[in-house]
Scaffold this active site. Structure first.
Site, mmCIF file in Angstrom:
data_model
loop_
_atom_site.group_PDB
_atom_site.id
_atom_site.type_symbol
_atom_site.label_atom_id
_atom_site.label_comp_id
_atom_site.label_asym_id
_atom_site.label_seq_id
_atom_site.Cartn_x
_atom_site.Cartn_y
_atom_site.Cartn_z
ATOM 1 N N MET A 20 0.699 -1.203 -0.139
ATOM 2 C CA MET A 20 0.067 -0.021 0.057
ATOM 3 C C MET A 20 0.875 1.244 -0.058
ATOM 4 O O MET A 20 1.625 1.421 0.955
ATOM 5 C CB MET A 20 -0.820 -0.008 1.318
ATOM 6 C CG MET A 20 -1.942 -1.144 1.100
ATOM 7 S SD MET A 20 -2.873 -1.106 2.795
ATOM 8 C CE MET A 20 -1.895 -1.880 3.785
ATOM 9 N N THR A 21 0.677 2.043 -1.034
ATOM 10 C CA THR A 21 1.652 3.360 -1.114
ATOM 11 C C THR A 21 1.122 4.252 -0.174
ATOM 12 O O THR A 21 0.199 4.269 0.254
ATOM 13 C CB THR A 21 1.109 4.069 -2.344
ATOM 14 O OG1 THR A 21 1.658 3.160 -3.656
ATOM 15 C CG2 THR A 21 2.041 5.370 -2.659
ATOM 16 N N GLN A 70 7.517 -5.270 -2.824
ATOM 17 C CA GLN A 70 6.870 -5.186 -4.184
ATOM 18 C C GLN A 70 7.635 -4.626 -5.058
ATOM 19 O O GLN A 70 8.028 -3.302 -4.713
ATOM 20 C CB GLN A 70 5.592 -4.469 -3.760
ATOM 21 C CG GLN A 70 4.710 -4.886 -5.160
ATOM 22 C CD GLN A 70 3.203 -4.084 -5.250
ATOM 23 O OE1 GLN A 70 3.443 -2.836 -5.152
ATOM 24 N NE2 GLN A 70 2.286 -4.685 -4.952
ATOM 25 N N TYR A 126 -0.707 -0.731 -14.266
ATOM 26 C CA TYR A 126 0.784 -0.324 -14.279
ATOM 27 C C TYR A 126 1.455 -1.285 -15.339
ATOM 28 O O TYR A 126 0.760 -1.870 -16.247
ATOM 29 C CB TYR A 126 1.461 -0.713 -12.692
ATOM 30 C CG TYR A 126 1.053 0.355 -11.688
ATOM 31 C CD1 TYR A 126 1.610 1.582 -11.849
ATOM 32 C CD2 TYR A 126 0.218 0.011 -10.670
ATOM 33 C CE1 TYR A 126 1.264 2.487 -10.864
ATOM 34 C CE2 TYR A 126 -0.353 0.966 -9.788
ATOM 35 C CZ TYR A 126 0.270 2.271 -9.869
ATOM 36 O OH TYR A 126 -0.102 3.211 -9.051
ATOM 37 N N GLY A 161 -6.055 -5.053 3.628
ATOM 38 C CA GLY A 161 -5.492 -3.862 3.404
ATOM 39 C C GLY A 161 -5.787 -2.527 4.351
ATOM 40 O O GLY A 161 -4.753 -2.533 5.315
#
Length: 383
Positions: A24-25, A99, A187, A335
């Site tokens: 998770m950014t 990741q 992406y 998440g």
């Protein structure tokens, strides 16, 4: 919930339970270098009982990050920063995968912008599989909040595969237990897979086999470094960042890809189901995603590769999937609950309430705002 709280071997690593924290950014790095508050954030979740932590998306090259203050892994300062984090996570009793995300004007492909600071520093165009702009976009850290631009077609995709391999080498030096390749969410890898974003007429485009080539070659290169400690994340329903094919083409493409992935002996495949929260509407009344049951459709394609399921999965659902797909579904990722409850696994195992509320305004930090706010300041349960 006994099954979810049993140990599991993934690749060469044994984890304490089957409750994972997905990538998770969070945009808290010092420019692109991991820092002390990031270490605190990951250690909190490790102490909170996460069996497997997957890092936020780590940039494999300087070019074109879509996010400001996203961490990289292409230089020694970044490797050293991550080493402090992986050592601390291990000491706290958890395991951590990196990741890897291609965030150049190649890395996120067409989801970059030529005026992004790291893109300018890299001195290359915004690259993508084909010169097709994604709809939408809103670069809040750039004046005027511009949208996506028409990218330049990547002349030699093998150069990007080499970047992934080097990133895996660097991740190993940084002490990560494995790597998860980001093949999801529109992406770069997903752009190669999808026939709406990939219109190439060379060996990297056209047929399903050609469109899957970049993903498979990337996995092969990373596995040369990490062996069985390699995973991949996929979002077959699409939608995010303007990708998505008709249903028949989607099933054929991902069915082929997963059949080939079976041959790699990966640690796991993370399958992300359709989530309306990430389904944009570019035309009035018409959503972008290809809505279908991702788990039911694709689990049968993975004959001998463990599966982790993701996106709004509850504890009860996870337990049911472990029972219904015994030997195939190995674990679940949660998440938002991990963001708001650093002690999530302990709470769930002991029946404590999930009573912290996510503040979306602090999700990615903000200029002039204390980095800890909405990041490391969520309260733990009183035991």
């Amino acid at each position: 919930m006994a099954s979810l709280f049993t140990p599991l071997k993934i690749g060469s690593t044994t984890i304490q339970n089957r409750l994972g924290m997905p990538a998770m950014t969070r945009s808290r790095s010092s420019a692109t270098i991991p820092n002390e508050i990031m270490k605190e954030y990951y250690v909190q979740r490790a102490k909170g009982g996460a069996g497997l932590i997957v890092s936020e998306g780590i940039l494999i090259a300087r070019q074109g990050t879509e996010w400001p203050n996203a961490p990289g892994i292409w230089n020694q300062s970044q490797i050293a920063g991550w080493k402090k984090i992986t050592d601390a996570v291990h000491e706290a009793g958890s395991k951590i995968y990196a990741q890897l995300i291609s965030h150049c004007g190649c890395a996120v492909g067409r989801l970059s912008h030529p005026d992004a600071p790291e893109q300018i520093a890299a001195g290359v165009p915004v690259y993508a599989p084909s010169a097709i702009a994604a709809r939408g976009g809103k670069f809040r850290f750039l004046p005027g909040e511009p949208g996506y631009v028409t990218p330049t077609e990547i002349p030699d995709p093998t150069a990007l595969i080499a970047q992934f391999k080097q990133a895996a080498i660097n991740a190993k030096e940084a002490g990560f237990d494995g790597v998860e390749v980001h093949g999801a969410s529109g992406y770069l890898l997903h752009q190669f897979l999808d026939n709406t974003s990939n219109k190439r007429n060379d060996k990297w485009g056209g047929s399903i086999e050609n469109r899957a080539r970049f993903t498979l070659e990337t996995l092969k290169a990373v596995a040369e470094v990490y062996g069985s400690d390699v995973a991949i994340k996929l979002t077959p329903a699409g939608g995010t960042y303007d990708v998505g094919m008709p249903l028949d083409e989607t099933i054929a493409t991902f069915g082929y890809l997963l059949t080939e992935i079976n041959k790699f002996g990966l640690a796991y495949v993370c399958l992300v189901r359709y989530n309306p929260m990430f389904d944009p509407e570019f035309e009035p009344g018409k959503k972008r995603a290809t809505v279908h049951d991702v788990f039911q459709t694709y689990i049968p394609f993975l004959k001998n590769t463990p599966i982790w399921i993701n996106s709004g999965v509850t504890l009860e659902e996870g337990e049911e999937f472990l029972k219904s797909y015994s030997g195939k579904v190995a674990g679940i990722f949660m998440g938002f609950n991990w963001l708001t409850h650093p002690d999530l696994a302990k709470r769930l195992q002991e029946g404590k309430p999930l009573d912290n509320v996510l503040d979306f305004s602090t999700l990615y930090g903000a200029v002039g705002v204390e980095p800890a706010l909405g990041y490391t300041d969520y309260k733990e349960a009183v035991y």
